[in-house]
Design an enzyme around this catalytic site. Structure first.
Site, short mmCIF file in Angstrom:
data_model
loop_
_atom_site.label_atom_id
_atom_site.label_comp_id
_atom_site.label_asym_id
_atom_site.label_seq_id
_atom_site.Cartn_x
_atom_site.Cartn_y
_atom_site.Cartn_z
N HIS A 104 1.04 -1.29 0.03
CA HIS A 104 0.06 0.04 -0.10
C HIS A 104 0.85 1.44 -0.04
O HIS A 104 1.91 1.36 0.74
CB HIS A 104 -1.03 -0.14 1.16
CG HIS A 104 -2.00 1.09 1.30
ND1 HIS A 104 -2.84 1.24 0.30
CD2 HIS A 104 -2.00 2.45 2.10
CE1 HIS A 104 -3.85 2.26 0.61
NE2 HIS A 104 -2.96 2.99 1.44
N ALA A 393 -40.91 -0.19 13.12
CA ALA A 393 -39.65 -0.62 13.36
C ALA A 393 -39.06 -0.74 15.02
O ALA A 393 -37.92 -0.62 15.24
CB ALA A 393 -38.54 0.48 12.82
N GLU A 434 -31.44 -5.42 10.54
CA GLU A 434 -32.32 -6.62 10.93
C GLU A 434 -32.37 -7.58 9.58
O GLU A 434 -32.43 -8.70 10.00
CB GLU A 434 -33.81 -6.31 11.15
CG GLU A 434 -33.84 -5.56 12.57
CD GLU A 434 -34.21 -6.34 13.61
OE1 GLU A 434 -34.48 -7.46 13.32
OE2 GLU A 434 -34.24 -6.02 14.74
N ARG A 619 -24.33 -7.40 16.18
CA ARG A 619 -24.50 -6.66 14.98
C ARG A 619 -23.60 -5.77 14.64
O ARG A 619 -23.88 -4.29 14.86
CB ARG A 619 -26.25 -6.24 15.06
CG ARG A 619 -26.79 -5.66 13.63
CD ARG A 619 -28.24 -5.51 13.83
NE ARG A 619 -29.08 -6.61 14.05
CZ ARG A 619 -30.05 -6.29 14.95
NH1 ARG A 619 -30.62 -5.22 15.24
NH2 ARG A 619 -30.93 -7.38 15.05
#
Length: 667
Positions: A104, A393, A434, A619
């Site tokens: 890089h 929601a 979700e 999550r």
């Protein structure tokens, strides 16, 4: 040691030659075909590979299963990437026992991403370098095998710095490659706290903003001069490109962009002045600055600047359904700060958007999307960008009212999608984190992660699958009928005006609002299943800035994309969120208005949400798409978001308490 090489550009040629010199058994070389629209100033990897009698390929998608299988058959020990422009899948990297290594063009963890040579010059850095690092799923984030520093002089341009970087790459690889053949090198993890990320640059990024300092503008000139398209400005409708310049520490009282002299050609900046040494008119020759002034008729006191528009550009019309909601009202605020947009909104209430009702660029109608279908269709036809933000929601509703969730979240929104197809309008659709369900990836990737949900008797997944099915329908309309779309997936956005305390009182709110209600009313904070579930909390202002850039959609960069919008660094369990809230609550100036803290209470999810509930442990979003496409990076720490959200609700609660007696008297 058998190696597979992915390479492009001069650095790719350097890497390929270095591997050959070090005695690696190069099984195959993967590169890119030349882009006829690109000014190629660098050598050809394909030619170097041919000179070395190596098999060379240029597949459109090297991560396709057919190519993965061909690479598997070659049984590489190690994989190298030298300025190859595409990410390699985990499946490819797993084929080499020694792993994959990428070269890089910066001193990582700084300047991850695209065009690091140009960016370090734009930002006025005095040092950069090259880094060989192990490849991991996240771009440019793997542990470091070695680095070589490069000094940047005041007169370096992208081209001269590129030559220095090419030499540095050669030195670094000559040092590391023979040692890597002997066995694995010690690797140094990157410090994420020091990381910075920069996206691709386009020719349009070369436009000069004269209100900046002469030093900053000169850095831009150095960064994008030949062989790049160049820094540019306008004299009326005529474009001029500046190839070489010099910043001057000159005091003046002129407006930025004003020509101070023509010999030498000198222009006032926000701080100091810029001498234009060489430049070029749109159809002219490369000439000295004073000659450029003569050819273009530039005189003292004329102003350079943006190209004036021949016509008055109409504002982009954005239709927001659910404009009074959490995302809707914050997005409206951001759009109205920019005079390029006007907002048309529909919702069943207006308390959160009342502050916009007097704005001539804001048009609001109170109504229900289930009833006002004709109004919606007319405004889809009238507007340019459509955001259907109406949805149920809140998790408790998934088990309490699953059919209503399906009817509103899927059926009503499907009508809107079809109207967008009918009238050829761009839709920016709110998918959801979700949809990933119980995905077992460490980070949820928009393009590769599996979407895993529970059994049918776990009704909490009806929201997830309703959204997922709409995602798939929208994608299919894009492929088959040319629908312009972007799907964005928010990860636990929070901030002021998220739900309200009345919604929390009936359990129909997000986690932080429910926790604040417990503090306000002096009831125990209920931690479902102990509050061990982890989420990545994203400040609403960070989220809205990303969403604004999606709506802006520069050069169509977001068309046909799925983009996670979340903050992986703000990961915390629900218990940790509650503890953070409690600390802020106890230290708040309004603390005395509320009852004592009633403690924490662990509760089973089935008792709180009902039998059809099922939770996920974590999550965590991958935000590589947001970084690469939007040039976006979340910046706001979770503590700040928690403090601001709590403050908003506490002040609202105090107003509610003081107003209650008056209401009772009026009754």
């Amino acid at each position: 040691m058998k190696a597979i090489v992915f390479a492009y550009h001069d650095i790719g040629c350097v890497g390929l030659n270095a591997l050959a010199e070090a005695g690696y058994d190069i099984q195959a070389v993967f590169t890119h075909t030349d882009n006829p629209g690109e000014n190629r100033f660098f050598s050809s990897v394909a030619r170097v590979a041919a000179d070395l009698a190596l098999p060379v390929f240029a597949p459109e998608d090297v991560n396709h299963p057919l190519w993965v299988e061909r690479i598997r058959e070659l049984q590489p020990d190690i994989i190298f990437s030298f300025y190859y422009r595409n990410m390699l899948s985990d499946e490819i990297l797993s084929l080499a026992p020694q792993g994959g290594f990428n070269l890089h063009g910066s001193l990582l963890p700084q300047y991850r991403g695209r065009a690091p040579i140009n960016w370090v010059l734009v930002n006025g850095e005095t040092e950069t370098g090259v880094t060989l690092h192990q490849m991991v799923k996240k771009a440019d984030a793997g542990p470091i095998a070695g680095q070589y520093k490069v000094a940047i002089s005041d007169v370096d341009t992208a081209l001269t710095l590129h030559a220095k970087m090419r030499d540095a790459a050669q030195e670094l690889l000559r040092n590391l490659l023979p040692r890597m053949k002997e066995g694995p090198l010690p690797l140094t993890p990157q410090k994420e706290a020091d990381a910075s990320y920069f996206g691709r640059r386009t020719a349009a990024d070369g436009e000069i903003h004269w209100q900046k300092s002469a030093f900053t503008i000169n850095n831009l000139v150095r960064a994008v001069t030949e062989p790049y398209p160049g820094a540019f400005s306008y004299l009326g409708q005529r474009k001029l490109t500046i190839w070489r310049s010099r910043p001057l520490d000159l005091v003046h009282n002129k407006l930025p962009g004003t020509v101070l002299s023509t010999a030498p050609l000198t222009v006032a900046c926000g701080e100091g002045a810029l001498e234009i040494i060489t430049g070029q008119g749109e159809a002219g020759l490369y000439v000295q600055g004073d000659r450029l002034a003569q050819e273009m008729g530039i005189v003292t006191d004329v102003r350079l600047g943006n190209k004036p528009s021949n016509t008055l550009k109409r504002r982009t019309r954005v239709l927001i359904l659910g404009v009074n909601g959490f995302i809707g009202n914050h997005l409206t605020e951001r759009l109205l700060q920019d005079d390029r947009y006007e907002v048309y909104g529909l919702d069943i209430g207006s308390d959160a958007i009342s502050r916009f009702l007097g704005n001539p660029a804001f048009h609001f109608v109170e109504g229900d999307i289930s009833i006002h279908s004709e109004w919606i269709e007319y405004h889809i036809k009238k507007c340019d960008v459509i955001l259907p933000l109406v949805a149920i929601a809140t998790p408790i509703e998934y088990t309490r009212n699953p059919l209503r969730v399906f009817e509103l979240d899927f059926e009503e929104n499907l009508k809107i999608v079809r109207d967008c197809v009918k009238y050829n309008k761009r839709i920016v659709f709110p998918s959801t984190s979700e949809v990933y369900g119980m995905c077992d990836d460490k980070e949820f990737d928009e393009d590769t992660s599996r979407l895993i949900v529970g059994p049918i008797n776990k009704q909490r997944w009806i929201y997830s699958v309703s959204k997922q099915l709409l995602d798939r329908v929208i994608w299919a309309y894009g492929v088959k009928e040319g629908l312009k779309f972007t799907l964005f997936r928010p990860f636990n956005w929070m901030g002021p005006r998220l739900d309200n305390l009345d919604a929390a009182r009936i359990g129909s709110s997000r986690a932080i609002t429910q926790l604040i209600l417990n503090l306000v009313e002096g009831s125990p904070i209920k931690l479902v299943d102990g509050g061990a579930q982890k989420r990545c909390f994203t400040d609403i202002h960070d989220g809205i800035e990303a969403l604004f850039r999606i709506i802006e959609n520069r050069d169509g960069c977001c068309d046909g994309r799925i983009i996670n919008i979340g903050n992986p660094t703000n990961e915390a369990s629900i218990r940790e969120l509650a503890e953070m809230l409690l600390t802020s609550f106890e230290n708040h100036e309004l603390r005395d208005h509320f009852p004592p803290f009633a403690g924490f209470k662990d509760i089973e999810s089935s008792a709180y949400y009902g039998k059809g509930y099922q939770d996920v442990e974590y999550r965590t979003p991958s935000i590589k798409n947001a970084r690469r496409i939007l040039h976006w990076q979340p910046e706001i720490a979770m503590q700040q978001t928690v403090t601001e959200t709590l403050d908003f609700f506490l002040r609202a609660a105090v107003i509610e308490k003081t107003a209650a007696p008056k209401d009772e008297l009026n009754a």
